[in-house]
Design an enzyme around this catalytic site. Structure first.
Site, PDB file in Angstrom:
ATOM      1  N   GLN A  35       7.492  -2.087 -33.965  1.00  0.00           N
ATOM      2  CA  GLN A  35       7.042  -2.790 -35.130  1.00  0.00           C
ATOM      3  C   GLN A  35       6.264  -1.968 -36.035  1.00  0.00           C
ATOM      4  O   GLN A  35       5.833  -2.179 -37.227  1.00  0.00           O
ATOM      5  CB  GLN A  35       5.863  -3.797 -34.629  1.00  0.00           C
ATOM      6  CG  GLN A  35       6.755  -5.018 -33.948  1.00  0.00           C
ATOM      7  CD  GLN A  35       5.539  -6.099 -33.337  1.00  0.00           C
ATOM      8  OE1 GLN A  35       5.179  -6.960 -34.181  1.00  0.00           O
ATOM      9  NE2 GLN A  35       5.294  -6.230 -32.140  1.00  0.00           N
ATOM     10  N   ASN A  36       6.256  -0.658 -35.804  1.00  0.00           N
ATOM     11  CA  ASN A  36       5.338   0.287 -36.187  1.00  0.00           C
ATOM     12  C   ASN A  36       6.153   0.751 -37.516  1.00  0.00           C
ATOM     13  O   ASN A  36       7.597   0.817 -37.460  1.00  0.00           O
ATOM     14  CB  ASN A  36       5.143   1.499 -35.355  1.00  0.00           C
ATOM     15  CG  ASN A  36       4.013   1.101 -34.214  1.00  0.00           C
ATOM     16  OD1 ASN A  36       3.309   0.081 -34.217  1.00  0.00           O
ATOM     17  ND2 ASN A  36       4.099   1.908 -33.141  1.00  0.00           N
ATOM     18  N   VAL A  37       5.503   1.126 -38.684  1.00  0.00           N
ATOM     19  CA  VAL A  37       6.421   1.472 -39.815  1.00  0.00           C
ATOM     20  C   VAL A  37       6.224   3.012 -40.030  1.00  0.00           C
ATOM     21  O   VAL A  37       6.732   3.604 -40.999  1.00  0.00           O
ATOM     22  CB  VAL A  37       5.677   0.845 -40.990  1.00  0.00           C
ATOM     23  CG1 VAL A  37       5.868  -0.478 -41.040  1.00  0.00           C
ATOM     24  CG2 VAL A  37       4.314   1.077 -41.483  1.00  0.00           C
ATOM     25  N   ASP A  38       5.616   3.714 -39.072  1.00  0.00           N
ATOM     26  CA  ASP A  38       5.131   5.278 -39.193  1.00  0.00           C
ATOM     27  C   ASP A  38       6.489   6.104 -38.588  1.00  0.00           C
ATOM     28  O   ASP A  38       6.322   7.357 -39.114  1.00  0.00           O
ATOM     29  CB  ASP A  38       4.252   5.610 -38.203  1.00  0.00           C
ATOM     30  CG  ASP A  38       4.459   5.352 -36.756  1.00  0.00           C
ATOM     31  OD1 ASP A  38       5.539   4.964 -36.364  1.00  0.00           O
ATOM     32  OD2 ASP A  38       3.244   4.992 -36.129  1.00  0.00           O
ATOM     33  N   HIS A  53       9.575  -4.231 -38.958  1.00  0.00           N
ATOM     34  CA  HIS A  53       8.934  -4.568 -40.312  1.00  0.00           C
ATOM     35  C   HIS A  53       9.143  -3.266 -41.318  1.00  0.00           C
ATOM     36  O   HIS A  53       8.436  -3.222 -42.339  1.00  0.00           O
ATOM     37  CB  HIS A  53       7.369  -4.317 -40.038  1.00  0.00           C
ATOM     38  CG  HIS A  53       7.002  -5.605 -38.810  1.00  0.00           C
ATOM     39  ND1 HIS A  53       7.185  -6.910 -39.371  1.00  0.00           N
ATOM     40  CD2 HIS A  53       6.462  -5.318 -37.916  1.00  0.00           C
ATOM     41  CE1 HIS A  53       6.563  -7.396 -38.236  1.00  0.00           C
ATOM     42  NE2 HIS A  53       6.011  -6.498 -37.199  1.00  0.00           N
ATOM     43  N   CYS A  61      13.419  -3.000 -52.890  1.00  0.00           N
ATOM     44  CA  CYS A  61      13.322  -3.837 -53.591  1.00  0.00           C
ATOM     45  C   CYS A  61      13.844  -5.270 -53.009  1.00  0.00           C
ATOM     46  O   CYS A  61      15.010  -5.151 -52.204  1.00  0.00           O
ATOM     47  CB  CYS A  61      14.363  -3.753 -54.912  1.00  0.00           C
ATOM     48  SG  CYS A  61      14.543  -5.016 -56.093  1.00  0.00           S
ATOM     49  N   CYS A  64      17.088  -6.729 -55.172  1.00  0.00           N
ATOM     50  CA  CYS A  64      18.636  -6.133 -54.924  1.00  0.00           C
ATOM     51  C   CYS A  64      18.632  -5.189 -53.757  1.00  0.00           C
ATOM     52  O   CYS A  64      19.753  -4.557 -53.579  1.00  0.00           O
ATOM     53  CB  CYS A  64      18.956  -5.337 -56.400  1.00  0.00           C
ATOM     54  SG  CYS A  64      17.920  -3.781 -56.410  1.00  0.00           S
TER      55      CYS A  64
END
Length: 82
Positions: A35-38, A53, A61, A64
């Site tokens: 779940q981490n975006v790092d 996530h 975007c 698109c």
């Protein structure tokens, strides 16, 4: 925008990420779901990482699905708003 976190771009993997990478090497079919975006699992060398996530180093975007490097996106925003 200078104060905006760069999505973990400058962060480094720590021991748990490296242990996950070692496990990933031993079990070829193993995927890592985070779940981490790092992106630290990927930086550590884990294969088949699913970022639930999204990733903090990429902007996408929602219309698109075009993606752009986060740093470049913020540089563009800074330039457009001068």
């Amino acid at each position: 925008l200078d104060d905006v976190d760069e999505g973990g771009v400058s962060a480094s993997p720590w021991e748990a990420h490296l242990v996950q990478r070692q496990t990933n090497k031993k079990i070829v079919a193993l995927s890592t779901i985070t779940q981490n975006v790092d992106t630290l699992h990927s930086k550590a060398g884990s294969r088949h990482v699913l970022h639930l996530h999204g990733r903090g180093d990429v902007v996408k975007c929602m219309t698109c699905a075009h993606t752009l490097d986060r740093k470049l996106y913020h540089e563009n925003l800074r330039d457009w708003n001068r």
